[in-house]
Scaffold this active site. Structure first.
Site, PDB file in Angstrom:
ATOM      1  N   ASN A  93      40.433  31.031  49.344  1.00  0.00           N
ATOM      2  CA  ASN A  93      39.259  30.889  48.492  1.00  0.00           C
ATOM      3  C   ASN A  93      38.413  29.732  49.021  1.00  0.00           C
ATOM      4  O   ASN A  93      38.915  28.637  49.220  1.00  0.00           O
ATOM      5  CB  ASN A  93      39.714  30.598  47.054  1.00  0.00           C
ATOM      6  CG  ASN A  93      38.584  30.707  46.055  1.00  0.00           C
ATOM      7  OD1 ASN A  93      37.437  30.426  46.369  1.00  0.00           O
ATOM      8  ND2 ASN A  93      38.910  31.110  44.837  1.00  0.00           N
ATOM      9  N   ASN A 145      39.688  38.931  37.420  1.00  0.00           N
ATOM     10  CA  ASN A 145      38.572  38.776  36.491  1.00  0.00           C
ATOM     11  C   ASN A 145      37.687  40.006  36.640  1.00  0.00           C
ATOM     12  O   ASN A 145      37.035  40.167  37.673  1.00  0.00           O
ATOM     13  CB  ASN A 145      37.774  37.515  36.822  1.00  0.00           C
ATOM     14  CG  ASN A 145      38.649  36.262  36.844  1.00  0.00           C
ATOM     15  OD1 ASN A 145      39.498  36.080  35.982  1.00  0.00           O
ATOM     16  ND2 ASN A 145      38.441  35.410  37.833  1.00  0.00           N
ATOM     17  N   GLY A 151      34.127  35.932  33.915  1.00  0.00           N
ATOM     18  CA  GLY A 151      34.129  34.746  34.775  1.00  0.00           C
ATOM     19  C   GLY A 151      34.156  35.092  36.246  1.00  0.00           C
ATOM     20  O   GLY A 151      34.263  34.209  37.086  1.00  0.00           O
ATOM     21  N   HIS A 158      38.711  41.920  44.172  1.00  0.00           N
ATOM     22  CA  HIS A 158      39.668  40.944  44.693  1.00  0.00           C
ATOM     23  C   HIS A 158      40.521  40.387  43.554  1.00  0.00           C
ATOM     24  O   HIS A 158      40.044  40.192  42.446  1.00  0.00           O
ATOM     25  CB  HIS A 158      38.947  39.790  45.416  1.00  0.00           C
ATOM     26  CG  HIS A 158      38.053  38.979  44.517  1.00  0.00           C
ATOM     27  ND1 HIS A 158      36.822  39.427  44.075  1.00  0.00           N
ATOM     28  CD2 HIS A 158      38.215  37.739  43.968  1.00  0.00           C
ATOM     29  CE1 HIS A 158      36.264  38.515  43.308  1.00  0.00           C
ATOM     30  NE2 HIS A 158      37.092  37.472  43.211  1.00  0.00           N
ATOM     31  N   GLN A 160      43.186  37.103  42.682  1.00  0.00           N
ATOM     32  CA  GLN A 160      43.375  35.730  43.142  1.00  0.00           C
ATOM     33  C   GLN A 160      44.821  35.295  42.913  1.00  0.00           C
ATOM     34  O   GLN A 160      45.445  35.710  41.935  1.00  0.00           O
ATOM     35  CB  GLN A 160      42.419  34.792  42.409  1.00  0.00           C
ATOM     36  CG  GLN A 160      40.961  35.212  42.548  1.00  0.00           C
ATOM     37  CD  GLN A 160      39.995  34.190  42.004  1.00  0.00           C
ATOM     38  OE1 GLN A 160      40.087  33.009  42.289  1.00  0.00           O
ATOM     39  NE2 GLN A 160      39.031  34.649  41.221  1.00  0.00           N
ATOM     40  N   SER A 274      40.261  33.754  34.124  1.00  0.00           N
ATOM     41  CA  SER A 274      41.647  33.944  33.678  1.00  0.00           C
ATOM     42  C   SER A 274      42.399  32.624  33.489  1.00  0.00           C
ATOM     43  O   SER A 274      43.225  32.494  32.586  1.00  0.00           O
ATOM     44  CB  SER A 274      42.410  34.792  34.705  1.00  0.00           C
ATOM     45  OG  SER A 274      41.845  36.065  34.844  1.00  0.00           O
ATOM     46  N   THR A 275      42.136  31.653  34.375  1.00  0.00           N
ATOM     47  CA  THR A 275      42.912  30.412  34.319  1.00  0.00           C
ATOM     48  C   THR A 275      42.788  29.721  32.956  1.00  0.00           C
ATOM     49  O   THR A 275      43.756  29.166  32.441  1.00  0.00           O
ATOM     50  CB  THR A 275      42.477  29.437  35.435  1.00  0.00           C
ATOM     51  OG1 THR A 275      41.075  29.215  35.350  1.00  0.00           O
ATOM     52  CG2 THR A 275      42.824  29.999  36.806  1.00  0.00           C
ATOM     53  N   MET A 280      44.739  26.488  31.716  1.00  0.00           N
ATOM     54  CA  MET A 280      44.254  25.657  32.819  1.00  0.00           C
ATOM     55  C   MET A 280      42.727  25.614  32.752  1.00  0.00           C
ATOM     56  O   MET A 280      42.049  26.568  33.117  1.00  0.00           O
ATOM     57  CB  MET A 280      44.744  26.208  34.157  1.00  0.00           C
ATOM     58  CG  MET A 280      46.248  26.074  34.317  1.00  0.00           C
ATOM     59  SD  MET A 280      46.838  26.561  35.956  1.00  0.00           S
ATOM     60  CE  MET A 280      46.765  28.346  35.860  1.00  0.00           C
ATOM     61  N   LYS A 284      33.192  20.995  35.253  1.00  0.00           N
ATOM     62  CA  LYS A 284      32.353  20.584  36.382  1.00  0.00           C
ATOM     63  C   LYS A 284      31.654  19.249  36.103  1.00  0.00           C
ATOM     64  O   LYS A 284      31.212  18.597  37.036  1.00  0.00           O
ATOM     65  CB  LYS A 284      31.280  21.637  36.657  1.00  0.00           C
ATOM     66  CG  LYS A 284      31.816  23.007  37.044  1.00  0.00           C
ATOM     67  CD  LYS A 284      30.658  23.955  37.260  1.00  0.00           C
ATOM     68  CE  LYS A 284      31.118  25.383  37.453  1.00  0.00           C
ATOM     69  NZ  LYS A 284      29.999  26.303  37.658  1.00  0.00           N
TER      70      LYS A 284
END
Length: 321
Positions: A93, A145, A151, A158, A160, A274-275, A280, A284
């Site tokens: 990533n 996601n 998100g 893809h 993750q 998802s995190t 989690m 920012k």
């Protein structure tokens, strides 16, 4: 399904090289472990200003597919899959939330709103099996996601993969602790934690890796995805703009789907994928980090704002099946 035996080393070596050469953006300043005093939901709140540089949904130029022709410096394995079917590539990533954060990407373009296939799920599960290491206390999670409110920022399909923080116990871990694997029926609903504000559907996975195959993974996924998609049927009159979106999380211990109504909290200026729905939380800016570390109970409200109300204890209707 062939996963290289040295997959962990391949990822680690590629990450070190990409980090040293500035090919990926990772600045991690501070992390605080806390929990909601009301729900006891554990949180790991990380302040990550490098995510400001990550393009949001709609900011990638139209027609551009960064995952279609990825940078060589970020490509761990260009062709991954079965003996005669290299359907995937494994990439680093570019904007990792932790070191060695990877992406399992379809080589042929598929859309991020497409359902996961049995092969997608089995490949992801096999990666978990190859990367997890009980002796080193290394544990990983795969997440997907899907949809504009999930998100997700890129449309090329893809999944993750990231290593879970050491000794971090998610609410899904607690929910599944000591419970045998089962598939939902009309009388047996997926697990939900009644204390948590938002709807989520969790199933314990079989303890034995040998018991997990494409069919079992597909049945788990479809059964809880159906529960999640019911919300869009039920809420469409109230919010005609709703677009089907959800987060899927998979570990060797459990599988979870969370239906999503929004990607971003307007009030708190924070977004989730998802995190966030396993505790989690990534921020920012300084102000949001300070606010939610001082009052972690705010997170439960924001997760509900971006999801749907918990339905724990409610009887299913015919749309669930």
């Amino acid at each position: 399904m062939s996963i290289p035996a040295d997959i962990a080393s391949l990822i680690s070596d590629k990450y070190k090289s990409a980090f040293d050469n500035g090919n990926l953006k990772f600045i991690h300043t501070e992390t605080k472990k806390t929990k909601d005093p009301k729900t006891s939901m554990p949180y790991l709140i990380s302040h990550m200003p490098s995510l400001i540089e990550k393009p949001e949904r709609g900011q990638t130029p139209e027609g551009e597919d960064p995952l279609g022709k990825p940078e060589e410096e970020l490509t761990v394995i260009p062709e991954l899959g079965g003996a005669n079917d290299k359907s995937y590539k494994l990439l680093l990533n570019k904007f990792p939330v932790i070191p060695e954060h990877t992406l399992l990407v379809t080589n042929e373009y598929q859309h991020q709103t497409d359902a996961l296939t049995p092969t997608d799920l089995l490949t992801a599960y096999k990666l978990l099996c190859a990367l997890d290491d009980e002796e080193s206390d290394k544990r990983h999670m795969v997440f997907y996601n899907s949809g504009p409110a999930s998100g997700s920022s890129l449309d090329h399909k893809h999944l993750q993969i990231l290593q879970m923080p050491e000794k971090f116990v998610t609410f899904q871990d607690r929910l599944c602790n000591g419970k045998e694997h089962f598939l939902p029926t009309f009388n047996t609903e997926p697990l939900q934690d009644a204390k948590v504000s938002f709807a989520h559907f969790v199933l314990p996975m079989p303890e034995s890796e040998e018991a997990v195959d494409e069919e079992l993974l597909a049945m788990c996924y479809i059964s809880i995805l159906q529960r999640a998609l019911t919300f869009f049927q039920d809420w469409l009159n109230e919010n005609p703009e709703l677009k089907k979106s959800y987060n899927l999380m998979l570990t060797k211990e459990w599988i979870c789907v969370v239906p999503r109504s929004k990607a971003f909290s307007d009030e708190m200026k924070i977004g989730f994928n998802s995190t966030g729905y396993c505790g989690m939380i990534l921020t920012k800016n300084d102000e949001v980090f300070s606010k939610i570390t001082e009052k972690p109970e705010l997170i439960n409200d924001i997760l509900l704002e971006c999801g749907f109300p918990n339905t724990s204890g409610q009887k299913p209707n015919e749309y669930n099946y």
